[in-house]
Design a protein around this motif. Structure first.
Motif, short mmCIF file in Angstrom:
data_model
loop_
_atom_site.label_atom_id
_atom_site.label_comp_id
_atom_site.label_asym_id
_atom_site.label_seq_id
_atom_site.Cartn_x
_atom_site.Cartn_y
_atom_site.Cartn_z
N UNK A 309 0.84 -1.20 0.00
CA UNK A 309 0.00 0.00 0.00
C UNK A 309 0.87 1.24 0.00
N UNK A 310 0.31 2.32 -0.52
CA UNK A 310 0.98 3.62 -0.46
C UNK A 310 0.97 4.11 0.98
N UNK A 327 15.69 7.87 -2.30
CA UNK A 327 16.85 8.13 -1.46
C UNK A 327 17.07 7.05 -0.40
N UNK A 328 16.00 6.72 0.34
CA UNK A 328 16.16 5.74 1.42
C UNK A 328 15.71 4.34 1.02
N UNK A 329 14.90 4.22 -0.01
CA UNK A 329 14.36 2.93 -0.48
C UNK A 329 13.56 2.21 0.60
N UNK A 330 13.04 2.96 1.57
CA UNK A 330 12.36 2.33 2.69
C UNK A 330 10.85 2.46 2.62
N UNK A 331 10.34 3.58 2.11
CA UNK A 331 8.91 3.88 2.17
C UNK A 331 8.33 3.83 0.76
N UNK A 332 7.11 3.29 0.63
CA UNK A 332 6.45 3.11 -0.65
C UNK A 332 5.45 4.24 -0.90
N UNK A 333 5.46 4.74 -2.13
CA UNK A 333 4.53 5.80 -2.54
C UNK A 333 3.95 5.44 -3.91
N UNK A 334 2.76 6.00 -4.17
CA UNK A 334 2.10 5.75 -5.45
C UNK A 334 2.49 6.78 -6.50
N UNK A 335 3.19 7.84 -6.11
CA UNK A 335 3.59 8.85 -7.08
C UNK A 335 4.22 10.05 -6.41
N UNK A 337 3.06 13.02 -5.99
CA UNK A 337 2.18 13.81 -5.12
C UNK A 337 2.24 13.32 -3.67
N UNK A 338 2.14 12.02 -3.47
CA UNK A 338 2.18 11.48 -2.10
C UNK A 338 3.57 11.61 -1.50
N UNK A 339 4.62 11.43 -2.31
CA UNK A 339 5.98 11.60 -1.80
C UNK A 339 6.21 13.04 -1.35
N UNK A 340 5.74 14.00 -2.15
CA UNK A 340 5.92 15.40 -1.80
C UNK A 340 5.12 15.76 -0.56
N UNK A 352 8.89 13.07 6.13
CA UNK A 352 9.85 12.11 5.57
C UNK A 352 11.21 12.77 5.36
N UNK A 353 11.24 14.07 5.19
CA UNK A 353 12.52 14.77 5.06
C UNK A 353 13.37 14.57 6.32
#
Length: 712
Positions: A309-310, A327-335, A337-340, A352-353
């Motif tokens: 899941x995102x 960068x960390x390869x630890x957390x999953x995002x769908x795109x 927008x969610x990462x930002x 997350x920063x």
């Protein structure tokens, strides 16, 4: 806490995945369930172009006659937000199955069948007696019209309203007959369902591959909103089954890209005949005969679901494509927008920063945590570890092994399988390698998954307490009182703690399990694990006993392990001070009672050690300890007796293992210690002006001074 991997019941992730896929399926199916002609041509053309899956697919038809779903306040029936789906998928999902009990629970329908029949007879008698006192208008078909539910008391004869209501189960349940009669149509079932009556999931359609991976699901309920109503046997299932097959191919639930099977087999003869003319439209070959057994292979079992899941929007991998943080390869995002959105969260320490470099460091420990001596290490430490298939392939489906499975027992199953514990031939026992050698175990045995709890306690007593608290001299004590705080699963595995007496034969041990997650009926229980020769038994009172038998020669002689249970938060526990406190996979930030229990431990100032399933959990525990007491925690270190099974992580790729890391509480110094001035040099002794007074005279003067103090 941002991540709940390792703390949340696996069944809840499973249920969230099922309901998430089912909601999407219902929304996209629309009116297609009523017909398989015309509008399906475009979809069928799309499916025929899909790549072929070499695995055999199975369409299971699973009728259900015994288990119902009871909805509480705040839950709505139906496939949408009802059945607790919104609470399973929300921003603050529940951690344990019991947390859903106010909203949804499973009940046994078989136990109430006889009671319902008796109630129906009583209600019919009441109606016949009161028929002469009511004005009944006939309907067009000549049948009497139902009595209005607004005046339920009119259904009872005068002078007997209270008695009739008690017979019907109370004032609210007394309206059951009227409410049921108001529901028009042929969908009345024998139980005459009302708002308080459980929903009946009459049939389950399930699409899997030959390995047990679930690809699609359809739920058919009696009278539930959003469903097709009552389905008797396999009547009229072909349109729904065909729609389910198409959606499972274009949007498989388990994992992988859209695909069609090489061959399909159906677990029902009637449905198999009805699909003979439909399945070839998809370019899929239907087996000549229906499947007669539970699965296509003797060891068939449902696979552990690997749908991710995102982290932000909680959408599953069958809905969107998920990628880890670059960068960390630890957390999953769908795109993006969610990462930002996660990168810019406020306050900064939850963004997350802030966490990205720390999570990158946590990811570097994956190889170290996966370094174990077992022959199955590569399989069980993989991100795609299929735990259910691993347990089933080794026949580990009974007794304490069920505590590791995603599957849950049905209603009425006893919580503690006293008579089904693993044999001592598997429980014989610094590192797993040394322990297995000492016990004469094969490194192919997965019993380390169960023994991680007693072996962690042993490691704390023999290694960590002497290093961190040498003044306690704990290794030379003849008896130890240990509190296991916020216990849950550990109490369900209570008999594996017998291994402590094998490892510490010179110590009399008492374990007290404490926590409000323990079964209330076990509160204040006190029982003893006993062994005479090869037999171990647990006794808690008259008629309660269990035994473990082994044909091997055990180390040590006759020993007893005292077990006490307190089903309450730790800060409400009364009793003598323990020698040691330990907690497993605690998650301080996930339960409010820790804000009271940690100050209680601070006041006791006893050695308190805790395990966590990840370094992330250790950092969050340190922050919670600082908020609750002003203290902190020691730097976490890998636990050499951690479980070898890697835990499933839904929204991240971090390595999670039960009891992976271990630390102890660092208490805040006693009040006033921080402001206490540095000790000054002792003043010089005064030079005596006369020789010392003899000792006898000195004692006499002391007695006089004591008497003077008494008079004052």
């Amino acid at each position: 806490m941002e991540f709940v991997s390792g703390y949340r019941d696996e069944f809840l992730d499973f249920a969230a995945l099922l309901f998430g896929w089912f909601r999407k399926f219902v929304a996209e199916r629309g009116a297609a369930a009523a017909s398989v002609d015309g509008r399906w041509q475009q979809l069928e053309t799309q499916i025929r172009r899909l790549p072929q899956d070499p695995a055999l697919w199975v369409l299971h038809v699973l009728p259900n006659h015994s288990v119902g779903i009871s909805l509480g306040q705040g839950a709505e029936p139906g496939p949408g937000p009802g059945l607790g789906a919104a609470r399973l998928l929300g921003d603050e999902p529940p951690l344990h199955l019991r947390d859903l009990s106010p909203y949804v629970s499973f009940v046994s329908l078989e136990e109430g069948e006889e009671e319902e029949e008796e109630k129906e007879e009583e209600e019919e008698n009441v109606e016949e007696e009161g028929a002469d006192m009511e004005k009944v208008e006939p309907e067009e078909d000549g049948e009497p019209a139902p009595v209005s539910s607004e005046t339920p008391q009119e259904a009872n004869p005068p002078g007997e309203p209270e008695e009739a209501e008690q017979d019907a189960g109370g004032g609210e349940d007394g309206c059951r007959e009227d409410r049921a009669e108001d529901e028009k149509g042929p969908e009345r079932r024998k139980g005459r369902r009302s708002e308080a009556a459980p929903l009946h999931l009459s049939c389950l359609l399930l699409v899997t591959d030959e390995h047990g991976t679930i690809l699609g699901i359809d739920l058919l309920m009696d009278g539930a909103q959003g469903s097709a109503g009552r389905v008797s046997g396999t009547e009229n299932l072909a349109p729904r089954a065909y729609a389910l097959l198409c959606h499972s191919m274009t949007c498989p639930m388990g994992s992988g890209d859209p695909r069609k099977p090489r061959q399909l087999t159906v677990g029902d003869a009637q449905l198999h005949r009805e699909l003979e003319s439909l399945v070839p439209r998809l370019g899929v070959k239907l087996a000549k005969t229906p499947m007669r057994t539970w699965g296509p292979q003797p060891g068939f079992t449902f696979a552990s679901l690997r749908a991710r899941t995102c982290h932000v929007c909680h959408r599953h991998s069958f809905e969107v494509k998920l990628t880890p943080c670059p960068q960390c390869s630890a957390v999953l995002y769908c795109g993006e927008a969610c990462l930002r959105a996660d990168w810019q969260r406020c306050p900064d320490d939850v963004s997350h920063r802030f966490w990205c470099p720390r999570l990158a460091a946590f990811m570097e420990r994956a190889g170290e945590l996966a370094t174990l001596p077992f022959t199955y290490t590569a399989e069980v430490t993989s991100e795609t570890f299929n735990k259910e298939a691993f347990l089933a392939s080794r026949g580990l489906t009974r007794g304490y092994w069920t505590q590791l499975s995603m599957l849950i027992p049905g209603p009425g199953t006893p919580r503690h399988p006293w008579g089904s514990t693993p044999s001592l031939s598997l429980l014989l026992g610094g590192s797993w390698q040394d322990y297995y050698t000492w016990r004469g175990l094969s490194l192919d045995s997965p019993v380390a998954v169960l023994l991680t709890y007693p072996l962690t306690v042993y490691y704390v007593i023999t290694h960590l307490v002497p290093q961190s608290f040498p003044e306690l001299n704990i290794q030379n004590k003849q008896s130890l009182k240990i509190h296991v705080v916020e216990a849950g699963k550990e109490f369900d595995l209570v008999m594996v703690f017998w291994e402590l007496l094998v490892l510490l034969p010179h110590v009399a041990l008492e374990l007290q399990f404490v926590g409000d997650g323990l079964p209330p009926e076990s509160d204040q229980q006190h029982f003893t694990l006993q062994r005479n020769g090869p037999e171990v038994s647990a006794r808690s009172g008259p008629g309660v006993s269990a035994r473990l038998n082994s044909g091997t020669k055990e180390k040590g002689g006759h020993r007893d392990l005292q077990i006490k249970v307190s089903a309450r938060p730790y800060h409400l526990l009364q009793g003598p001070k323990p020698d040691l406190v330990i907690g497993f996979n605690s998650g301080f930030g996930l339960k409010d009672t820790w804000l009271s229990s940690l100050p209680r431990l601070q006041s006791l100032r006893v050695p308190a050690f805790f395990t966590e399933s990840s370094e992330y959990g250790c950092v969050m525990d340190d922050q919670t300890m600082a908020v609750a007491t002003g203290g902190g925690t020691s730097p976490p270190q890998p636990n050499p007796f951690r479980s070898p099974f890697r835990l499933r992580a839904g929204d991240n790729c971090m390595p999670w293992y039960c009891n992976a890391f271990i630390f102890h509480l660092v208490y805040k110094p006693p009040q006033g210690n921080g402001a206490r001035p540095a000790p000054r040099p002792a003043p010089p002794a005064p030079t005596p002006a006369a020789p010392p007074v003899p000792a006898r005279r000195r004692r006499g003067e002391k007695k006089l001074r004591r008497g003077a103090r008494r008079r004052r």
